[in-house]
Design a protein around this motif. Structure first.
Motif, short mmCIF file in Angstrom:
data_model
loop_
_atom_site.label_atom_id
_atom_site.label_comp_id
_atom_site.label_asym_id
_atom_site.label_seq_id
_atom_site.Cartn_x
_atom_site.Cartn_y
_atom_site.Cartn_z
N ASP A 232 0.83 -1.21 0.00
CA ASP A 232 0.00 0.00 0.00
C ASP A 232 0.86 1.25 0.00
N GLY A 233 1.69 1.37 -1.03
CA GLY A 233 2.60 2.50 -1.12
C GLY A 233 2.08 3.59 -2.02
N ALA A 234 2.70 4.76 -1.92
CA ALA A 234 2.37 5.90 -2.76
C ALA A 234 3.44 6.98 -2.55
N PRO A 235 3.75 7.73 -3.59
CA PRO A 235 3.20 7.65 -4.94
C PRO A 235 3.86 6.53 -5.75
N ALA A 236 3.26 6.25 -6.91
CA ALA A 236 3.87 5.32 -7.86
C ALA A 236 5.06 6.03 -8.51
N VAL A 237 6.20 5.35 -8.55
CA VAL A 237 7.42 5.95 -9.11
C VAL A 237 7.92 5.07 -10.25
N VAL A 238 8.22 5.70 -11.39
CA VAL A 238 8.85 5.01 -12.52
C VAL A 238 10.26 5.56 -12.63
N CYS A 239 11.24 4.66 -12.76
CA CYS A 239 12.63 5.11 -12.79
C CYS A 239 13.47 4.14 -13.62
N GLY A 240 14.64 4.59 -13.99
CA GLY A 240 15.55 3.74 -14.74
C GLY A 240 16.26 4.51 -15.82
N TYR A 241 16.59 3.80 -16.90
CA TYR A 241 17.44 4.37 -17.95
C TYR A 241 16.63 4.54 -19.23
N ASP A 242 16.50 5.78 -19.65
CA ASP A 242 15.73 6.11 -20.86
C ASP A 242 16.38 5.43 -22.07
N PRO A 243 15.63 4.55 -22.77
CA PRO A 243 16.24 3.85 -23.91
C PRO A 243 16.65 4.78 -25.04
N MET B 195 6.44 3.88 -3.65
CA MET B 195 7.29 4.43 -2.60
C MET B 195 6.66 4.11 -1.24
N MET B 196 7.48 3.60 -0.33
CA MET B 196 6.99 3.25 1.00
C MET B 196 7.33 4.32 2.04
N PHE B 197 8.49 4.94 1.89
CA PHE B 197 8.84 6.00 2.83
C PHE B 197 10.04 6.77 2.32
N THR B 198 10.18 7.98 2.81
CA THR B 198 11.44 8.71 2.80
C THR B 198 11.84 8.87 4.26
N ALA C 226 15.77 1.62 9.27
CA ALA C 226 16.18 2.78 10.07
C ALA C 226 17.27 3.58 9.37
N ALA C 227 18.18 2.88 8.68
CA ALA C 227 19.31 3.55 8.02
C ALA C 227 18.94 4.15 6.66
N ALA C 228 17.88 3.67 6.04
CA ALA C 228 17.56 4.06 4.66
C ALA C 228 16.96 5.46 4.57
N GLN C 229 17.31 6.14 3.49
CA GLN C 229 16.72 7.44 3.17
C GLN C 229 15.43 7.30 2.36
N LEU C 230 15.25 6.10 1.80
CA LEU C 230 14.15 5.88 0.87
C LEU C 230 13.79 4.40 0.88
N GLY C 231 12.47 4.10 0.84
CA GLY C 231 12.01 2.73 0.72
C GLY C 231 11.10 2.59 -0.48
N ILE C 232 11.30 1.54 -1.27
CA ILE C 232 10.49 1.35 -2.47
C ILE C 232 10.31 -0.14 -2.74
N VAL C 233 9.14 -0.52 -3.23
CA VAL C 233 8.85 -1.90 -3.62
C VAL C 233 8.57 -1.91 -5.11
#
Length: 397
Positions: free
Chosen positions: A50-61, A120-123, A160-167
């Motif tokens: 139950d994360g938000a927002p939806a994030v798309v990331c990676g390398y533009d082909p 995204m789960m958390f910052t 605890a150590a992470a700046q960002l969480g994502i699934v």
């Protein structure tokens, strides 16, 4: 496969896709039975976080540069793929801009190849330390569910150590531009890695310790409901095709979707085939009455009234098959709920719902069954979908 934008509930498939949708739902139920009985199954399953927002990331082909963004990166005209912090400030604002800025800072060291989509789960600023039922947790609430993890465990220390969480739940490949890439619910091995700054997981369902495995008795009960669903689908015949319109306003398939969803909003199960049939009569009358009250000419009112009468006559002339379609919907839903209840027992962290300052334990939002190139939602709608109507969200998707 098209871009990952909207998934359909398993039982809704017979309303949205007719007979073929019903058959695919039955096939998913059978494959899922095998999947949870340890006998394989030509299907894969992911957990809905139950994360938000939806994030798309990676390398533009198109140029090989790393980017972050929302689903708008796939737009054919003016895609908003942010490759610099200036791009983020140009196209986004507020909390979303802030979160995408953090993504652009940390995800290039996490995503190693391709294009991925995740929730995204958390910052870092989203995390809290709270005591729930006398126990200390690190918590974060991206949307409706509050996730809680013991800070003394390896998982707790990572978070605890992470700046960002994502699934991550979707990967994209095969195109020369972002707009023509195709989606897959498989996350390729080696496409990402966790780092000290990023807690990253993929949504693939893992039956930790065999918790979700069906016993012989459970499998027998489950197969019984699948057979009931199969029988009612067969007796409904082509009714599921005959209600198809492809239109949105006051059409039989659309109104049935709204009608069944109303039970969810009211927090009640579908009472019975007979009661649902009678309730749908009332639903149609109310919806057409609302529509006619908005019309200004007698000609338009008469046309809308005639359309209503035609639908009522259709129901009455095909009452037996129509009721079997309702039975098929109910039986598919019942078998699905048996599955979901088994899988919900598998949790890598605690989950709670905030009920006005007090926490109530809950379970994962649901699951997604992937068969071939199609994905279908497996959710206990009476439990979780009701939460979506009643519990305020931390983030508007």
């Amino acid at each position: 496969m098209a871009k990952n934008t909207h998934l359909t509930h398993l039982e809704d498939r017979l309303l949205t896709d007719g007979v073929s949708g019903a058959q695919e739902s039955l096939n998913i139920l059978k494959e899922m039975g095998n999947f949870l009985s340890g006998s394989g199954g030509n299907i894969s399953v992911t957990t809905k976080w139950d994360g938000a927002p939806a994030v798309v990331c990676g390398y533009d082909p198109a140029d090989g540069q790393f980017f972050v963004g929302t689903k708008s990166v796939f737009a054919k005209n003016d895609p908003k793929a942010c490759k610099t912090q200036s791009d983020i400030q140009k196209w986004y604002s507020g909390a979303l801009a802030s979160k995408l800025s953090i993504c652009l800072r940390y995800l290039p060291n996490c995503v190693t190849e391709g294009v991925l989509q995740g929730d995204m789960m958390f910052t870092n600023s989203d995390k809290k330390t709270e005591t729930i039922d006398g126990k200390r947790f690190i918590t974060f609430r991206p949307n409706t569910i509050t996730y809680a993890v013991d800070p003394s465990t390896p998982l707790g220390r990572e978070i605890a150590a992470a700046q960002l969480g994502i699934v991550f739940h979707t990967s994209y490949s095969g195109g020369s531009t972002l707009a023509n890439m195709e989606a897959s619910f498989t996350i390729p091995q080696g496409s990402y890695k966790a780092t000290p700054s990023v807690w990253a997981e993929k949504a693939e369902f893992q039956d930790i310790g065999g918790v979700a495995s069906m016993s012989m008795a459970e499998r027998s009960s489950y197969d019984g409901w699948v057979r009931k669903a199969e029988g009612s689908v067969k007796k409904a015949g082509t009714m599921m095709n005959r209600i198809q319109t492809g239109k949105k306003a006051l059409q039989m398939d659309t109104e049935l979707l709204k009608f069944f969803n109303n039970y969810v909003k009211q927090g009640q199960n579908i009472p019975s085939v007979e009661q649902a049939y009678n309730d749908f009569h009332k639903h149609l009358a109310e919806e057409y009455n609302k529509a006619m009250n908005k019309l200004k000419t007698s000609k338009a009112i008469d046309a809308k009234g005639l359309a209503y009468l035609e639908q009522i006559v259709f129901m009455e002339d095909n009452q037996a098959n129509f009721k079997m379609m309702i039975a098929a919907y109910m039986n598919i839903q019942k078998a699905k709920n048996l599955l979901v209840n088994k899988m919900k027992a598998v949790q890598s962290m605690k989950m709670f719902v905030d009920q006005g300052g007090t926490y109530k334990a809950t379970t994962p939002e649901g699951f997604v069954a992937i068969s071939g190139k199609k994905a279908t939602k497996l959710i206990d709608r009476l439990e979780f979908s009701k939460l979506n109507f009643t519990v305020p969200k931390n983030w508007d998707k």
